[in-house]
Design an enzyme around this catalytic site. Structure first.
Site, mmCIF file in Angstrom:
data_model
loop_
_atom_site.group_PDB
_atom_site.id
_atom_site.type_symbol
_atom_site.label_atom_id
_atom_site.label_comp_id
_atom_site.label_asym_id
_atom_site.label_seq_id
_atom_site.Cartn_x
_atom_site.Cartn_y
_atom_site.Cartn_z
ATOM 1 N N LYS A 29 0.855 -1.198 0.000
ATOM 2 C CA LYS A 29 0.000 0.000 0.000
ATOM 3 C C LYS A 29 0.884 1.238 0.000
ATOM 4 O O LYS A 29 1.172 1.815 1.038
ATOM 5 C CB LYS A 29 -0.946 -0.036 1.196
ATOM 6 N N GLU A 47 -7.800 -5.167 -10.274
ATOM 7 C CA GLU A 47 -8.259 -4.188 -9.279
ATOM 8 C C GLU A 47 -9.362 -3.320 -9.866
ATOM 9 O O GLU A 47 -9.448 -3.141 -11.080
ATOM 10 C CB GLU A 47 -7.102 -3.260 -8.876
HETATM 11 C C1 LIG Z 1 -6.435 0.053 0.372
HETATM 12 C C2 LIG Z 1 -6.723 -0.536 -0.946
HETATM 13 C C3 LIG Z 1 -7.751 -1.473 -1.145
HETATM 14 C C4 LIG Z 1 -8.751 -1.837 -0.093
HETATM 15 O O1 LIG Z 1 -8.216 -2.468 1.035
HETATM 16 P P1 LIG Z 1 -9.030 -2.532 2.384
HETATM 17 O O2 LIG Z 1 -8.101 -3.183 3.338
HETATM 18 O O3 LIG Z 1 -10.227 -3.341 2.154
HETATM 19 O O4 LIG Z 1 -9.358 -1.122 2.737
HETATM 20 C C5 LIG Z 1 -7.890 -2.051 -2.403
HETATM 21 N N1 LIG Z 1 -7.080 -1.722 -3.425
HETATM 22 C C6 LIG Z 1 -6.090 -0.805 -3.269
HETATM 23 C C7 LIG Z 1 -5.230 -0.479 -4.432
HETATM 24 C C8 LIG Z 1 -5.876 -0.191 -2.029
HETATM 25 O O5 LIG Z 1 -4.905 0.715 -1.898
#
Ligand SMILES: *Cc1c(COP(=O)(O)O)cnc(C)c1O
Length: 340
Positions: A184, A220
């Site tokens: 992330k 995604e």
């Molecule tokens: C944060 C994020 C998510 C969602 O993750 P959660 O843990 O469910 O909030 C999905 N895809 C991307 C690219 C993200 O950065």
């Protein structure tokens, strides 16, 4: 007690609250960390976070229950994911204990801004880990900042759960096959701004990214994960090393099986085989569950359940998840952490 805000119309935007948490990593260790009223970061102009993207973030929410308690949803999973991201970017780890302590401190200090139960609004928390200090060569920082700030955010679906349309990105990838797609990090997002803006200007909610190696499988949905409900009662979600492992998605996989009796499946989702799904959605902390009406691909629109109405399975999953988050539905063991 809560402050007087227009909780029903908050949207998702920055709101400077009185307190945030900050901790510094120097000489190989983290300091105690503390709350501060200073909302500005003071960092070296040469900080690796600014030049080479050595930074990571998280996102989670605090929920006010019917009985006026405040609770978090699986914050240990956010802590663990931040640790994985830190590993990938050669940053020092923030322990799960320190992470949850920081989140709780910020929620408590800003408790008046945790929206009232029943508004659908929540307190969104943004943990951030950045490499700072006087480094200009391409190498990891020696100093780091871990900060957590917060803001109240509105119900994602003001008029109730409603499907929207998405478009497959044919010109851009979000991540490289073995790059940082599963971490992330802000770097993944910088490159997504252009395709995202193009999609919005064409009237779509966001872009759907295909797998960067073959461009044949769904990966995604913008900044959320994809799921589809198959004709055979499967909850299907893509599996790939370049997908961000969504905590919401893994929670839904479990709820789909345990509470709805669906078969949980992580595997390939070929974009040419969308007919197998009767419903589809995007999921994440911010998006919660966003029903996908249709997907535009190569000039054609594939509609799942309906472009205007949410499907029954998606709706049940939504009610189960949100019910757990706000304390109205019994949570699986360990999912809810009370603040206090
Ligand atoms: C944060 C994020 C998510 C969602 O993750 P959660 O843990 O469910 O909030 C999905 N895809 C991307 C690219 C993200 O950065």
């Amino acid at each position: 007690m809560t402050v007087d805000l227009d909780w029903e119309n908050l949207g998702f935007s920055y709101h400077k609250l009185p307190f945030r948490y900050i901790s510094y990593f120097k000489n190989g260790q983290w300091d105690e960390g503390q709350l501060t009223e200073d909302a500005t970061l003071h960092i070296s102009e040469s900080s690796p976070a600014l030049h080479y993207g050595q930074q990571a973030f998280e996102g989670l929410k605090a929920y006010r229950t019917k009985t006026n308690e405040i609770q978090l949803f699986r914050p240990d999973k956010n802590a663990q994911r931040l640790q994985k991201t830190a590993e990938r970017l050669l940053m020092p780890k923030v322990s799960t204990e320190k992470f949850i302590d920081a989140v709780k401190k910020v929620v408590k200090a800003n408790a008046d801004f945790v929206p009232p139960y029943g508004t659908g609004a929540t307190l969104y928390l943004r943990p951030l880990l950045i490499g700072v200090g006087d480094v200009i060569g391409v190498k990891p920082a020696t100093e780091y900042i871990f900060t957590v700030f917060a803001m109240p955010v509105g119900n994602y679906f003001k008029g109730g759960l409603a499907p929207t349309n998405f478009i497959v990105s044919e010109d851009y990838d979000r991540a490289a096959p073995y790059g940082t797609g599963a971490a992330k990090v802000g770097g993944n997002y910088a490159g997504s701004l252009l395709p995202g803006q193009t999609a919005h200007s064409e009237g779509y909610s966001d872009v759907i990214y295909l797998d960067p190696a073959t461009h044949t499988k769904i990966e995604e949905v913008g900044s959320a994960n994809f799921f589809g409900i198959s004709k055979d009662n499967e909850f299907v979600t893509p599996l790939s090393p370049s997908i961000l492992p969504s905590i919401t998605k893994y929670s839904l996989l479990q709820l789909a099986e345990e509470r709805l009796g669906l078969k949980p499946v992580e595997g390939d989702v070929p974009v040419e085989q969308l007919d197998r799904f009767v419903e589809a959605g995007a999921c994440g902390t911010a998006a919660i569950i966003s029903p996908i009406g249709g997907i535009q691909y190569k000039g054609k629109r594939h509609v799942f359940y309906s472009e205007t109405e949410v499907g029954p399975v998606t709706k049940r999953l939504y009610n189960e998840l949100v019910g757990i988050q706000f304390g109205d539905v019994e949570a699986p063991e360990g999912w809810i952490v009370k603040v206090d």
